[in-house]
Design a protein around this motif. Structure first.
Motif, PDB file in Angstrom:
ATOM      1  N   ASN A  46      64.651 -32.377  32.832  1.00  0.00           N
ATOM      2  CA  ASN A  46      65.869 -32.356  32.155  1.00  0.00           C
ATOM      3  C   ASN A  46      66.251 -31.355  31.096  1.00  0.00           C
ATOM      4  OD1 ASN A  46      66.510 -34.467  34.238  1.00  0.00           O
ATOM      5  ND2 ASN A  46      65.789 -35.887  32.347  1.00  0.00           N
ATOM      6  N   VAL A  47      65.428 -30.312  30.952  1.00  0.00           N
ATOM      7  CA  VAL A  47      65.763 -29.346  29.979  1.00  0.00           C
ATOM      8  C   VAL A  47      66.268 -28.039  30.714  1.00  0.00           C
ATOM      9  CG1 VAL A  47      64.768 -27.648  28.326  1.00  0.00           C
ATOM     10  CG2 VAL A  47      64.094 -29.782  28.206  1.00  0.00           C
ATOM     11  N   ASP A  48      67.412 -27.512  30.387  1.00  0.00           N
ATOM     12  CA  ASP A  48      67.885 -26.243  31.165  1.00  0.00           C
ATOM     13  C   ASP A  48      66.889 -25.194  31.115  1.00  0.00           C
ATOM     14  OD1 ASP A  48      69.243 -24.221  32.379  1.00  0.00           O
ATOM     15  OD2 ASP A  48      70.888 -24.232  30.870  1.00  0.00           O
ATOM     16  N   LYS A  49      66.334 -24.632  32.047  1.00  0.00           N
ATOM     17  CA  LYS A  49      65.345 -23.619  32.225  1.00  0.00           C
ATOM     18  C   LYS A  49      66.018 -22.527  32.292  1.00  0.00           C
ATOM     19  CE  LYS A  49      64.099 -24.223  36.824  1.00  0.00           C
ATOM     20  NZ  LYS A  49      63.172 -24.625  37.918  1.00  0.00           N
ATOM     21  N   SER A  50      67.305 -22.177  32.285  1.00  0.00           N
ATOM     22  CA  SER A  50      67.989 -20.989  32.616  1.00  0.00           C
ATOM     23  C   SER A  50      68.933 -20.493  31.567  1.00  0.00           C
ATOM     24  CB  SER A  50      68.804 -20.817  33.835  1.00  0.00           C
ATOM     25  OG  SER A  50      69.886 -21.767  34.010  1.00  0.00           O
ATOM     26  N   GLY A  51      68.594 -21.364  30.320  1.00  0.00           N
ATOM     27  CA  GLY A  51      69.651 -20.899  29.309  1.00  0.00           C
ATOM     28  C   GLY A  51      68.753 -20.351  27.934  1.00  0.00           C
ATOM     29  N   ALA A  52      69.734 -19.751  27.038  1.00  0.00           N
ATOM     30  CA  ALA A  52      69.096 -19.429  25.919  1.00  0.00           C
ATOM     31  C   ALA A  52      69.196 -20.299  24.959  1.00  0.00           C
ATOM     32  CB  ALA A  52      69.759 -18.169  25.341  1.00  0.00           C
ATOM     33  N   TRP A  53      67.981 -20.672  24.312  1.00  0.00           N
ATOM     34  CA  TRP A  53      67.703 -21.686  23.331  1.00  0.00           C
ATOM     35  C   TRP A  53      67.796 -21.224  21.896  1.00  0.00           C
ATOM     36  CZ3 TRP A  53      63.547 -20.881  26.716  1.00  0.00           C
ATOM     37  CH2 TRP A  53      63.489 -21.357  28.229  1.00  0.00           C
ATOM     38  N   SER A  54      68.363 -21.923  20.877  1.00  0.00           N
ATOM     39  CA  SER A  54      68.337 -21.577  19.572  1.00  0.00           C
ATOM     40  C   SER A  54      66.993 -21.607  18.839  1.00  0.00           C
ATOM     41  CB  SER A  54      69.477 -22.461  18.924  1.00  0.00           C
ATOM     42  OG  SER A  54      68.646 -24.033  18.932  1.00  0.00           O
ATOM     43  N   GLN A  55      66.215 -22.367  19.256  1.00  0.00           N
ATOM     44  CA  GLN A  55      64.750 -22.497  19.069  1.00  0.00           C
ATOM     45  C   GLN A  55      63.847 -22.645  20.312  1.00  0.00           C
ATOM     46  OE1 GLN A  55      63.728 -25.245  16.196  1.00  0.00           O
ATOM     47  NE2 GLN A  55      64.531 -23.849  14.352  1.00  0.00           N
ATOM     48  N   PRO A  56      62.536 -21.953  20.297  1.00  0.00           N
ATOM     49  CA  PRO A  56      61.803 -22.385  21.406  1.00  0.00           C
ATOM     50  C   PRO A  56      61.634 -23.879  21.507  1.00  0.00           C
ATOM     51  CG  PRO A  56      60.955 -20.735  20.052  1.00  0.00           C
ATOM     52  CD  PRO A  56      62.128 -21.251  19.166  1.00  0.00           C
ATOM     53  N   PRO A  57      61.741 -24.462  22.783  1.00  0.00           N
ATOM     54  CA  PRO A  57      61.715 -25.840  22.897  1.00  0.00           C
ATOM     55  C   PRO A  57      60.109 -26.345  23.246  1.00  0.00           C
ATOM     56  CG  PRO A  57      62.030 -24.899  25.102  1.00  0.00           C
ATOM     57  CD  PRO A  57      62.343 -23.727  23.864  1.00  0.00           C
ATOM     58  N   LEU A  58      59.827 -27.490  22.963  1.00  0.00           N
ATOM     59  CA  LEU A  58      58.287 -27.821  23.527  1.00  0.00           C
ATOM     60  C   LEU A  58      58.220 -27.409  24.861  1.00  0.00           C
ATOM     61  CD1 LEU A  58      56.954 -31.359  22.788  1.00  0.00           C
ATOM     62  CD2 LEU A  58      57.032 -30.530  25.034  1.00  0.00           C
ATOM     63  N   ARG A  59      57.051 -26.984  24.935  1.00  0.00           N
ATOM     64  CA  ARG A  59      56.584 -26.241  26.108  1.00  0.00           C
ATOM     65  C   ARG A  59      55.161 -26.477  26.753  1.00  0.00           C
ATOM     66  NH1 ARG A  59      57.368 -22.754  22.262  1.00  0.00           N
ATOM     67  NH2 ARG A  59      56.444 -20.692  22.210  1.00  0.00           N
ATOM     68  N   ALA A  60      54.724 -26.362  27.704  1.00  0.00           N
ATOM     69  CA  ALA A  60      53.531 -26.253  27.954  1.00  0.00           C
ATOM     70  C   ALA A  60      53.250 -25.181  28.860  1.00  0.00           C
ATOM     71  CB  ALA A  60      52.988 -27.798  28.652  1.00  0.00           C
ATOM     72  N   VAL A  61      52.212 -24.435  28.387  1.00  0.00           N
ATOM     73  CA  VAL A  61      51.805 -23.198  29.103  1.00  0.00           C
ATOM     74  C   VAL A  61      50.275 -23.394  29.873  1.00  0.00           C
ATOM     75  CG1 VAL A  61      51.245 -20.784  29.335  1.00  0.00           C
ATOM     76  CG2 VAL A  61      52.861 -21.771  27.848  1.00  0.00           C
ATOM     77  N   VAL A  62      50.503 -23.413  31.262  1.00  0.00           N
ATOM     78  CA  VAL A  62      49.182 -23.897  32.064  1.00  0.00           C
ATOM     79  C   VAL A  62      48.548 -22.354  32.471  1.00  0.00           C
ATOM     80  CG1 VAL A  62      48.260 -24.598  34.287  1.00  0.00           C
ATOM     81  CG2 VAL A  62      50.170 -25.738  33.116  1.00  0.00           C
ATOM     82  N   GLY A  63      47.238 -22.162  32.127  1.00  0.00           N
ATOM     83  CA  GLY A  63      46.603 -20.817  32.226  1.00  0.00           C
ATOM     84  C   GLY A  63      45.234 -21.052  32.948  1.00  0.00           C
ATOM     85  N   VAL A  64      44.914 -20.141  33.678  1.00  0.00           N
ATOM     86  CA  VAL A  64      43.727 -19.844  34.605  1.00  0.00           C
ATOM     87  C   VAL A  64      43.379 -18.397  34.665  1.00  0.00           C
ATOM     88  CG1 VAL A  64      44.975 -19.500  36.798  1.00  0.00           C
ATOM     89  CG2 VAL A  64      42.443 -20.273  36.707  1.00  0.00           C
ATOM     90  N   HIS A  65      42.134 -18.233  34.297  1.00  0.00           N
ATOM     91  CA  HIS A  65      41.404 -16.741  34.017  1.00  0.00           C
ATOM     92  C   HIS A  65      40.309 -16.830  34.918  1.00  0.00           C
ATOM     93  CE1 HIS A  65      43.583 -16.684  29.927  1.00  0.00           C
ATOM     94  NE2 HIS A  65      43.073 -17.931  29.805  1.00  0.00           N
ATOM     95  N   TRP A  66      40.625 -15.640  35.851  1.00  0.00           N
ATOM     96  CA  TRP A  66      39.781 -15.224  37.168  1.00  0.00           C
ATOM     97  C   TRP A  66      39.001 -14.139  36.825  1.00  0.00           C
ATOM     98  CZ3 TRP A  66      39.018 -18.028  41.739  1.00  0.00           C
ATOM     99  CH2 TRP A  66      38.727 -17.229  42.790  1.00  0.00           C
ATOM    100  N   PRO A  67      37.604 -14.388  36.626  1.00  0.00           N
ATOM    101  CA  PRO A  67      36.460 -12.912  36.141  1.00  0.00           C
ATOM    102  C   PRO A  67      36.712 -12.234  37.264  1.00  0.00           C
ATOM    103  CG  PRO A  67      35.569 -15.475  35.721  1.00  0.00           C
ATOM    104  CD  PRO A  67      36.991 -15.590  36.432  1.00  0.00           C
ATOM    105  N   ALA A  68      36.349 -10.807  37.130  1.00  0.00           N
ATOM    106  CA  ALA A  68      36.282  -9.930  37.968  1.00  0.00           C
ATOM    107  C   ALA A  68      35.298 -10.363  39.079  1.00  0.00           C
ATOM    108  CB  ALA A  68      36.197  -8.493  37.449  1.00  0.00           C
ATOM    109  N   GLU A  69      33.953 -10.618  38.761  1.00  0.00           N
ATOM    110  CA  GLU A  69      33.021 -11.028  39.387  1.00  0.00           C
ATOM    111  C   GLU A  69      33.097 -12.061  40.648  1.00  0.00           C
ATOM    112  OE1 GLU A  69      32.885 -11.347  36.480  1.00  0.00           O
ATOM    113  OE2 GLU A  69      31.825 -13.101  35.633  1.00  0.00           O
ATOM    114  N   LEU A  70      34.326 -12.990  40.630  1.00  0.00           N
ATOM    115  CA  LEU A  70      34.665 -13.732  41.428  1.00  0.00           C
ATOM    116  C   LEU A  70      35.635 -13.163  42.602  1.00  0.00           C
ATOM    117  CD1 LEU A  70      35.480 -17.024  39.479  1.00  0.00           C
ATOM    118  CD2 LEU A  70      33.470 -16.354  40.836  1.00  0.00           C
TER     119      LEU A  70
END
Length: 221
Positions: A46-70
């Motif tokens: 329910n947080v508007d993901k297309s608006g400009a925020w006065s402060q960065p909201p709480l957020r989670a960043v999911v990451g995956v790093h894929w090595p070149a050998e794979l």
């Protein structure tokens, strides 16, 4: 063995199917090693993901790093995988104990003015351990980090607080990847709303507005 494209497609599709509020994605390619990575930024429901925020909201960043050998292994198939395994067994035995590939989730937590000024990292750390207490393997796979900002003739303030969770991928097979993604998605469902009720930015000290970020599905997913 899954390819990079299959891995991130499984991740994105699962997050979309479970209505995780995705706001932004970013894919990076190391032009020197040809390693690849994906970062998916998610907001609480329910947080508007297309608006400009006065402060960065709480957020989670999911990451995956894929090595070149794979990438090499996924292109050339089992013969190159066998060759790489033999090299590791003969020449680099210490790599047998290296950490497996994993998804990571970093929660960026907004702080009130009082929390920033108090800079009481012990108190906030204990609060976070309590909030995450019922999550899978929390003691082994959690890292809490704070950034202190100090200025001349002023006490330090806690400028940033993050929590990083690790979801290991023991094997690059569909079943193992699906298990890690399911655990990750389940935690996001539970923890994003819970953390949003506890960590809220201070309205009295607004920061410059952020540019709107629009969710673009990775073309390789």
């Amino acid at each position: 063995m899954l390819t990079y494209e299959q891995l991130i497609a499984a991740l994105i599709e699962h997050l979309e199917q479970h209505q995780i509020n995705i706001v932004h994605t970013q894919e990076l390619l190391d032009t020197h090693t040809l390693g690849r990575s994906l970062h998916v930024t998610c907001l609480p429901p329910n947080v508007d993901k297309s608006g400009a925020w006065s402060q960065p909201p709480l957020r989670a960043v999911v990451g995956v790093h894929w090595p070149a050998e794979l990438t090499v292994a996924s292109i050339h198939g089992q013969p190159i995988i066998d060759a790489l395994n033999q090299i590791v067994a003969e020449r680099l035995p210490t790599l047998r104990h290296a950490s497996p590939m994993a998804f990571d989730v970093t929660y960026f937590l907004p702080l009130s003015d009082d929390e920033q000024q108090a800079a009481d990292f012990d108190h906030l750390g204990a609060k976070l351990h309590h909030l995450f207490a019922n999550q899978t393997e929390v003691e082994a796979h959690i890292e809490i980090n704070g950034v202190l900002r100090a200025r001349i003739d002023q006490p330090p303030v806690l400028a940033q607080l993050t929590v990083t969770r690790i979801f290991p991928i023991e094997q690059l097979h569909a079943e193992a990847v699906a298990e890690a993604i399911a655990a990750l998605s389940s935690e996001l469902h539970e923890m994003l709303p819970r953390l949003a009720t506890v960590f809220q930015p201070a309205p009295s000290n607004p920061q410059p507005a952020l540019d709107p970020q629009f969710y673009l599905r990775p073309p390789t997913a």
